[in-house]
Motif scaffolding. Structure first.
Motif, PDB file in Angstrom:
ATOM      1  N   THR A  17      71.444  10.217 -67.558  1.00  0.00           N
ATOM      2  CA  THR A  17      70.271  11.078 -68.012  1.00  0.00           C
ATOM      3  C   THR A  17      69.120  10.211 -68.116  1.00  0.00           C
ATOM      4  O   THR A  17      67.881  10.703 -68.015  1.00  0.00           O
ATOM      5  N   LEU A  18      69.225   8.650 -68.421  1.00  0.00           N
ATOM      6  CA  LEU A  18      68.036   7.937 -68.469  1.00  0.00           C
ATOM      7  C   LEU A  18      67.478   7.977 -67.134  1.00  0.00           C
ATOM      8  O   LEU A  18      66.146   7.820 -66.848  1.00  0.00           O
ATOM      9  N   SER A  20      67.182  10.059 -64.789  1.00  0.00           N
ATOM     10  CA  SER A  20      66.631  11.332 -64.556  1.00  0.00           C
ATOM     11  C   SER A  20      65.210  11.659 -65.111  1.00  0.00           C
ATOM     12  O   SER A  20      64.582  12.346 -64.609  1.00  0.00           O
ATOM     13  N   GLN A  21      65.246  10.812 -66.296  1.00  0.00           N
ATOM     14  CA  GLN A  21      63.803  10.872 -66.931  1.00  0.00           C
ATOM     15  C   GLN A  21      62.717  10.314 -66.162  1.00  0.00           C
ATOM     16  O   GLN A  21      61.566  10.685 -66.702  1.00  0.00           O
ATOM     17  N   THR A  81      58.421   7.419 -67.577  1.00  0.00           N
ATOM     18  CA  THR A  81      59.328   8.325 -68.427  1.00  0.00           C
ATOM     19  C   THR A  81      58.383   9.091 -69.306  1.00  0.00           C
ATOM     20  O   THR A  81      57.247   8.679 -69.729  1.00  0.00           O
ATOM     21  N   PRO A  82      58.741  10.145 -69.628  1.00  0.00           N
ATOM     22  CA  PRO A  82      57.951  11.294 -70.524  1.00  0.00           C
ATOM     23  C   PRO A  82      57.450  10.646 -71.868  1.00  0.00           C
ATOM     24  O   PRO A  82      58.318   9.786 -72.559  1.00  0.00           O
TER      25      PRO A  82
END
Length: 417
Positions: A17-18, A20-21, A81-82
């Motif tokens: 998940t991290l 993919s960010q 990252t966002p």
């Protein structure tokens, strides 16, 4: 037992998940061509704009259907990252709006529609914060067509950049090193080892950028970076180039032409320069420029041609050869992978490109590790003229996003020991 299974799932899922960010540019489909950013200061695939400056994105769609496209703008941290900002904090107005300005090609063999997006516009009034941005283009079916990164900086810090020969004697003939001095009078740089981050970019290629070097010395309000090896780049070689502003006649780099359904341009066969003496050949550092003779508006009057590339080289085992440059944002993709012809003993590739002046290079990619070797065909030389950009990010203690507070640029034309 259930708790242990849940914890195990978290361990498995969270890292992916991290990962993919982290924002990655999406490569366009084959019918989207000639993606170009324009601004008052830069032109190419990596615009670095001052806060308040106009951004202009252009591209062609070769479907002949006058399709509708929509744009979305997102803000990111230094590491892509966002960011924690909500859209209303960094964007005044609305995004996810249709690109309204487009024109159809005129008097060309290849039919296409040319799209032009300018920001600010009546819907997107302003970008309010500095930092990293991504613009994504969607079609009518909400399918992501492509995305591109760009940066907006505040002119707060002064960034001095100088290019030196490598301080490592083992690679002194092949590498270039970047020294930096960052200073500011309008902002107190608290705890710079933790709050300041830097990015060094060679020839607008984010794939080879060096990031997050820490200042070695502080002298008054100046942060000084003079690394021996950490800030060094392979020098590479001058880019190969061709120009076909007249598709009906051979030009720079073009050996001969043929007219089939559209014009085909056959370039001179390139040969490896890795073990050859360095020869200066002026280039535009990997960039490209759309040009066409006898045209009032090259955006819609320049035609598309099939460009035939060829490289005379023995087949390289367990490795692939690609062509890239700013024309495809230095992407490694099937569309620019070369095929080896055993009869001619050449790597060959045909690509559909708009008329103009193009810089390109051949790179080798390891099939197992995906490691890119830019010097395997062209070689690496300390004399090569390269462009370097340095970006300085700052996040004060407790701040919610990374500000881009300074931008500096230098050319290795003035390289010193």
């Amino acid at each position: 037992m259930k708790k242990n299974i849940f914890n195990l799932l978290l361990i498995i899922i969270l890292p992916s998940t991290l990962i993919s960010q982290v924002a990655i540019e999406v490569i366009p489909p084959d019918f989207i061509k000639t993606i170009t950013f324009k601004s008052n200061t830069t032109e190419g695939q990596l615009p670095i704009l001052e806060l308040g400056e106009t951004l202009e994105l252009e591209f062609d769609a070769l479907t002949a259907n006058e399709e509708d496209f929509y744009y979305v703008i997102e803000h990111f941290n230094f590491d892509w990252t966002p960011s924690n900002l909500v859209k209303s904090e960094y964007l005044k107005g609305l995004d996810y709006q249709r690109i309204q300005t487009y024109e159809n090609s005129f008097n060309t063999y290849q039919i296409y529609s040319h799209y032009n997006l300018t920001i600010p516009n009546t819907q997107t009034l302003a970008l309010l914060k500095s930092g990293n941005y991504m613009i994504s283009i969607y079609d009518d079916y909400d399918e992501l067509m492509f995305s591109r990164k760009f940066m907006i900086y505040e002119n707060i810090a002064t960034v001095g950049v100088s290019v030196k020969r490598s301080r490592d004697v083992k690679v002194i003939a092949e590498k270039q090193s970047i020294d930096m001095v960052i200073s500011t009078t309008n902002l107190n740089l608290n705890n710079p080892l933790e709050t300041i981050r830097t990015l060094i970019i060679q020839n607008n290629n984010l794939n080879t950028a060096i990031s997050n070097l820490k200042p070695q010395y502080t002298l008054g309000n100046e942060l000084i970076y003079k690394y021996d090896t950490e800030s060094s780049f392979w020098g590479g070689n001058e880019y190969w180039n061709y120009e076909n502003k007249d598709v009906r006649a051979a030009n720079v780099g073009v050996q001969f032409i043929k007219l089939k359904d559209i014009y085909h341009n056959y370039l001179y066969t390139n040969v490896s320069r890795k073990n050859q003496p360095y020869t200066y050949n002026p280039d535009i550092n990997g960039n490209f420029l759309v040009t066409a003779i006898d045209s009032d508006d090259v955006d819609i009057e320049a035609d598309y041609t099939m460009i035939h590339f060829s490289l005379s080289n023995d087949e390289i085992q367990n490795k692939d050869v690609y062509i890239y440059g700013n024309f495809n944002a230095y992407a490694i993709e099937p569309l620019n992978k070369m095929d080896y012809n055993t009869e001619s003993q050449r790597y060959e590739k045909t690509m559909l490109l708009k008329q103009g002046f193009y810089n390109y290079k051949y790179v080798v990619v390891d099939q197992e590790t995906d490691a890119i070797d830019e010097g395997a065909i062209s070689g690496n030389y300390w004399q090569t003229e390269n462009n370097y950009k340095v970006l300085v990010y700052y996040r004060d203690l407790g701040a919610r996003y990374d500000r881009l507070i300074g931008y500096g640029e230098a050319s290795s034309t003035n390289i010193t020991n």
